[in-house]
Structure formats: structure tokens, C-alpha cells
Design a protein around this motif. Structure first.
Motif, short mmCIF file in Angstrom:
data_model
loop_
_atom_site.label_atom_id
_atom_site.label_comp_id
_atom_site.label_asym_id
_atom_site.label_seq_id
_atom_site.Cartn_x
_atom_site.Cartn_y
_atom_site.Cartn_z
N LEU A 285 104.97 51.64 5.20
CA LEU A 285 104.64 50.39 5.87
C LEU A 285 104.83 50.54 7.37
O LEU A 285 105.77 51.17 7.83
CB LEU A 285 105.55 49.27 5.37
CG LEU A 285 105.58 49.02 3.87
CD1 LEU A 285 106.55 47.90 3.54
CD2 LEU A 285 104.19 48.71 3.35
N ASP B 132 103.47 45.42 -1.17
CA ASP B 132 103.05 44.04 -0.94
C ASP B 132 104.23 43.07 -0.96
O ASP B 132 104.30 42.15 -0.14
CB ASP B 132 102.00 43.61 -1.97
CG ASP B 132 100.66 44.29 -1.76
OD1 ASP B 132 100.40 44.74 -0.62
OD2 ASP B 132 99.88 44.38 -2.72
N TYR C 102 101.34 46.31 7.60
CA TYR C 102 100.40 46.72 6.56
C TYR C 102 100.83 48.05 5.97
O TYR C 102 101.61 48.80 6.57
CB TYR C 102 98.96 46.79 7.11
CG TYR C 102 98.76 47.72 8.29
CD1 TYR C 102 98.25 49.01 8.11
CD2 TYR C 102 99.06 47.31 9.59
CE1 TYR C 102 98.05 49.85 9.19
CE2 TYR C 102 98.86 48.14 10.67
CZ TYR C 102 98.35 49.41 10.46
OH TYR C 102 98.16 50.25 11.54
N ALA C 103 100.33 48.34 4.79
CA ALA C 103 100.63 49.60 4.09
C ALA C 103 99.58 50.63 4.46
O ALA C 103 98.40 50.30 4.63
CB ALA C 103 100.64 49.37 2.59
N ASP D 253 96.98 55.88 12.78
CA ASP D 253 98.40 55.66 12.51
C ASP D 253 99.27 56.81 12.99
O ASP D 253 100.43 56.62 13.33
CB ASP D 253 98.61 55.37 11.03
CG ASP D 253 97.89 54.09 10.63
OD1 ASP D 253 98.17 53.05 11.26
OD2 ASP D 253 97.05 54.13 9.72
N GLU E 163 107.45 39.57 6.54
CA GLU E 163 106.68 38.68 7.40
C GLU E 163 107.24 37.25 7.32
O GLU E 163 107.28 36.55 8.33
CB GLU E 163 105.20 38.74 7.06
CG GLU E 163 104.58 40.04 7.55
CD GLU E 163 103.07 40.09 7.42
OE1 GLU E 163 102.47 39.19 6.80
OE2 GLU E 163 102.50 41.04 7.96
N LEU F 254 106.21 43.55 2.29
CA LEU F 254 105.46 42.96 3.41
C LEU F 254 105.58 41.44 3.42
O LEU F 254 105.82 40.84 4.47
CB LEU F 254 104.00 43.37 3.35
CG LEU F 254 103.70 44.83 3.67
CD1 LEU F 254 102.23 45.14 3.38
CD2 LEU F 254 104.04 45.15 5.11
N GLY G 257 104.14 48.17 11.22
CA GLY G 257 103.87 46.88 11.84
C GLY G 257 104.38 46.91 13.26
O GLY G 257 104.63 47.98 13.82
N LYS H 282 102.74 55.78 0.01
CA LYS H 282 102.43 54.61 0.84
C LYS H 282 103.65 54.30 1.69
O LYS H 282 104.78 54.27 1.20
CB LYS H 282 102.13 53.39 -0.02
CG LYS H 282 100.84 53.48 -0.80
CD LYS H 282 99.69 53.14 0.07
CE LYS H 282 98.42 53.07 -0.78
NZ LYS H 282 97.26 52.88 0.02
N ALA I 146 102.01 41.61 11.86
CA ALA I 146 100.83 42.40 11.49
C ALA I 146 101.17 43.66 10.71
O ALA I 146 100.58 44.72 10.92
CB ALA I 146 100.01 42.74 12.73
#
Length: 98
Positions: free
Chosen positions: A4, A37, A53-54, A71, A44, A40, A6, A2, A51
Motif C-alpha cells: 500500500l 482494501d 491505493y494498493a 511507483d 483513510e 485502506l 499513499g 501487494k 489517496a
């Protein structure tokens, strides 16, 4: 794996989490594992990214590759003209894109 992604809050540029900050180059993205999470939420709240996200990604011989085509395009640029793609090794690439 995973990673990240943005957008930079100031410029709108696509950014990738490199383990300590946000990078403009998808190749510098790191696997966040279970911490996505929390990272993020912290980033943020600090108002450094918008905006975020993973996403799923995989490590290939040429580096990190986002699993989904959307992506990949965010990370590498347009698919129709190779001369318009992002150039991670080119220090002037950011000026050309922004």
C-alpha cells in the motif's frame, strides 16, 4: 505481492504501509495480501493518509520493489540525478525532501 502507498495527510510525503503504520521508506513496505482494501478503508477513515491505493510489488535481493515505474519513482525519487534520490538509510533524508 501487494503493498500500500499513499500520501501523509499532514505533509504530503509519499508513505508506505509497514504492517502497523505508514513509513517514508518503500523498503519497509509489507505484503498486505487480501487485507489491502480493509486496511485502506480503516486508514483513510482515521484521516492519517490521503489517496492511498494498493500496488503490485516484488521482493528482490535488495528489498521491496514496486512493479510499475511510476511507483518506483514515488518510492526512490527522480531518475535523472542520483544525488536527488531518496536516501532511506539517512536520518536527515526526510528534512531534505520535505
Amino acid at each position: 505481492m501487494k503493498i500500500l502507498t499513499g500520501n501523509d495527510l499532514k505533509t504530503g510525503a509519499v508513505t508506505w504501509w509497514d504492517g502497523s503504520d505508514w513509513s517514508l521508506h518503500v523498503g519497509e513496505a509489507v505484503d498486505v495480501g487480501e487485507d489491502g482494501d480493509a486496511i485502506l478503508a480503516r486508514e483513510e477513515a482515521a484521516r492519517r493518509v490521503n489517496a492511498a491505493y494498493a500496488i503490485d510489488a516484488e521482493m528482490t535481493a535488495s528489498g521491496v520493489r514496486p512493479a510499475h515505474i511510476k511507483d518506483r519513482i514515488r518510492g526512490l525519487g527522480p531518475t535523472v540525478r542520483p544525488d536527488l534520490t531518496l536516501k532511506p538509510g539517512d536520518p536527515n533524508a526526510v528534512r531534505e525532501v520535505i
